[in-house]
Design a protein around this motif. Sequence first.
Motif, PDB file in Angstrom:
ATOM      1  N   GLU A  23      56.658  30.707   7.214  1.00 45.66           N
ATOM      2  CA  GLU A  23      55.965  30.212   8.411  1.00 45.66           C
ATOM      3  C   GLU A  23      56.523  28.828   8.696  1.00 45.66           C
ATOM      4  N   LEU A  24      57.521  28.791   9.576  1.00 44.32           N
ATOM      5  CA  LEU A  24      58.274  27.562   9.831  1.00 44.32           C
ATOM      6  C   LEU A  24      57.392  26.409  10.274  1.00 44.32           C
ATOM      7  N   ASP A  25      56.378  26.693  11.098  1.00 38.35           N
ATOM      8  CA  ASP A  25      55.527  25.607  11.591  1.00 38.35           C
ATOM      9  C   ASP A  25      54.552  25.091  10.536  1.00 38.35           C
ATOM     10  N   LYS A  26      54.490  25.770   9.384  1.00 45.13           N
ATOM     11  CA  LYS A  26      53.611  25.297   8.296  1.00 45.13           C
ATOM     12  C   LYS A  26      54.389  24.636   7.155  1.00 45.13           C
ATOM     13  N   VAL A  27      55.731  24.680   7.237  1.00 43.44           N
ATOM     14  CA  VAL A  27      56.537  24.020   6.201  1.00 43.44           C
ATOM     15  C   VAL A  27      56.298  22.512   6.327  1.00 43.44           C
ATOM     16  N   PRO A  28      55.887  21.848   5.242  1.00 43.33           N
ATOM     17  CA  PRO A  28      55.564  20.418   5.314  1.00 43.33           C
ATOM     18  C   PRO A  28      56.719  19.594   5.881  1.00 43.33           C
ATOM     19  N   ALA A  29      56.378  18.535   6.601  1.00 47.24           N
ATOM     20  CA  ALA A  29      57.369  17.700   7.296  1.00 47.24           C
ATOM     21  C   ALA A  29      58.392  17.089   6.341  1.00 47.24           C
TER      22      ALA A  29
END
Length: 197
Positions: free
Chosen positions: A104-110
Amino acid sequence: MAISLQKGQKISLSKESGGALSKVVMGLGWDAKKSGGGMLKGLFGGGNSESIDLDASCVMFDDNNKAVDTVYFGHLKSKDGSIVHTGDNRTGAGDGDDEQIIVELDKVPAHVKSLVFTVNSFTGQTFNAVENAYCRIVDSASKTEIARYTLSSQGSHTAQIMAKLYRHNGEWKMHAIGENGTGRTIENLLPQIVVHL
């Protein structure tokens, strides 16, 4: 239509998919090379191929190229929950992906800069015993294959550093690394991965 990547090639996932991606699947497939021997050998049970247990892994790296987390058959979910391994396939039998890692790309930490996907021969056979091996990225929402990298490299290596997903100017890109490695587990391969970050 999926793009077929060459070793070293880099692509933008959003451009290839036609929009922003939120969830992708890295699929890995392979077959054990069939041993020769003709029809008679096959009739008497000698033509069967030996099963090969290849293991897909995903290593998360930060800006300093330090491993933050590893997802593999012994740790099926990243600590932050953004990456999930669907489980171990110990033979490579059957059609389609043998192992899948969902991201889940949008949940990978910054602070995570890159995700490196690898494959190891847990049973210790070299890639001379493997055929039809590939990795592919699929858009989870549309089930559309975005990119495929075929591992044509047979040889005496027991691992492959396949591909990297990484952030660049606010978007995710894919780099087909395709470098041979050694080691039956992801721990053995980690020092070799860092060289390619």
